[in-house]
Design a protein around this motif. Structure first.
Motif, short mmCIF file in Angstrom:
data_model
loop_
_atom_site.label_atom_id
_atom_site.label_comp_id
_atom_site.label_asym_id
_atom_site.label_seq_id
_atom_site.Cartn_x
_atom_site.Cartn_y
_atom_site.Cartn_z
N PRO A 131 26.20 44.10 27.31
CA PRO A 131 26.31 42.76 28.18
C PRO A 131 26.83 43.15 29.59
O PRO A 131 27.09 44.26 29.93
N GLU A 132 26.08 42.19 30.53
CA GLU A 132 26.48 42.31 31.87
C GLU A 132 27.89 41.96 32.23
O GLU A 132 28.35 40.94 31.56
N LYS A 133 28.46 42.92 33.01
CA LYS A 133 29.98 42.75 33.36
C LYS A 133 30.04 41.42 34.36
O LYS A 133 29.31 41.39 35.27
N LYS A 134 30.69 40.44 33.93
CA LYS A 134 30.92 39.46 34.81
C LYS A 134 32.19 39.23 35.49
O LYS A 134 33.28 39.82 35.09
N LYS A 135 32.28 39.24 36.78
CA LYS A 135 33.31 39.17 37.73
C LYS A 135 33.96 37.80 37.75
O LYS A 135 33.48 36.92 37.75
N ILE A 136 35.27 37.93 37.37
CA ILE A 136 35.98 36.55 37.37
C ILE A 136 37.34 36.66 38.19
O ILE A 136 37.98 38.15 38.42
N SER A 137 37.71 35.70 38.64
CA SER A 137 39.00 35.75 39.54
C SER A 137 40.09 35.78 38.62
O SER A 137 40.09 35.25 37.65
N LEU A 138 41.37 36.37 39.26
CA LEU A 138 42.65 36.30 38.46
C LEU A 138 43.11 34.74 38.16
O LEU A 138 43.70 34.72 37.03
N SER A 139 42.87 33.94 38.96
CA SER A 139 43.16 32.63 38.68
C SER A 139 42.57 31.95 37.33
O SER A 139 43.11 31.01 36.63
N GLU A 140 41.59 32.68 36.86
CA GLU A 140 40.85 32.16 35.69
C GLU A 140 41.30 32.69 34.45
O GLU A 140 40.81 32.37 33.32
N LEU A 141 41.90 33.57 34.85
CA LEU A 141 42.52 34.44 33.35
C LEU A 141 43.67 33.46 32.83
O LEU A 141 44.49 32.84 33.61
N THR A 142 43.67 33.47 31.43
CA THR A 142 44.68 32.56 30.79
C THR A 142 45.65 33.51 30.11
O THR A 142 45.33 34.43 29.43
N ILE A 143 47.02 33.30 29.98
CA ILE A 143 47.88 34.10 29.22
C ILE A 143 48.00 33.10 27.86
O ILE A 143 48.27 31.91 27.93
#
Length: 155
Positions: A131-143
């Motif tokens: 799979p291609e590594k996707k770049k996401i911003s920290l604000s998109e991460l959920t806890i």
């Protein structure tokens, strides 16, 4: 770095310094033991036939502590290798003995030649299902609530 860039850099130097990726400077008594043309003809894991051609030179050190390779002498060696290399437009790979023969890319910072670590890679990631590594911003991460929370006494 290409052979043409190396030749150009050597014309303006009074001494040659090579630096490993960890910052270690090669001993000043190194030798250039060979300059050659390396062609790699191969099939990648996706079944595509590929060919790479590069200039290669080998750096070696011995107990000859009085030896110093002058930029003009190295330039002369490169010029002698022109009939074998066939082009000054070739990328350079440098070999240097460590625990095993290390292979490095080459760059120049204006006064030192920088040996750059080389990495392996899959050339047919789509055929292998990687799979291609996707770049996401920290604000998109959920806890997730099942993780430790501040003051939750689980850490």
């Amino acid at each position: 770095m290409k052979i043409s860039e190396l030749k150009s850099a050597l014309k303006n130097l009074s001494a040659i310094v090579f630096k490993l990726p960890d910052g270690t400077i090669l001993p000043m008594h190194f030798h250039v033991t060979e300059v050659g043309l390396v062609t790699k003809h191969f099939i990648d894991c996706g079944g595509t036939e590929r060919k790479e051609t590069m200039a290669n030179f080998q750096l070696w050190e011995a107990g000859d502590y009085d030896h110093r390779l002058a930029p003009q002498k190295f330039l002369h060696i490169l010029n002698l290798s022109s009939p074998i290399l066939g082009s000054d437009d070739l990328e350079i790979e440098v070999e240097y003995q460590q625990n095993t023969i290390g292979k490095f890319g080459l760059d120049f910072n204006g006064c030192e030649f920088l040996l750059q670590s080389k990495q392996t890679a899959c050339l047919a990631q789509d055929a292998c299902g990687i799979p291609e590594k996707k770049k996401i911003s920290l604000s998109e991460l959920t806890i997730q609530s099942s993780c430790c929370t501040p003051g939750g006494d689980c850490c």
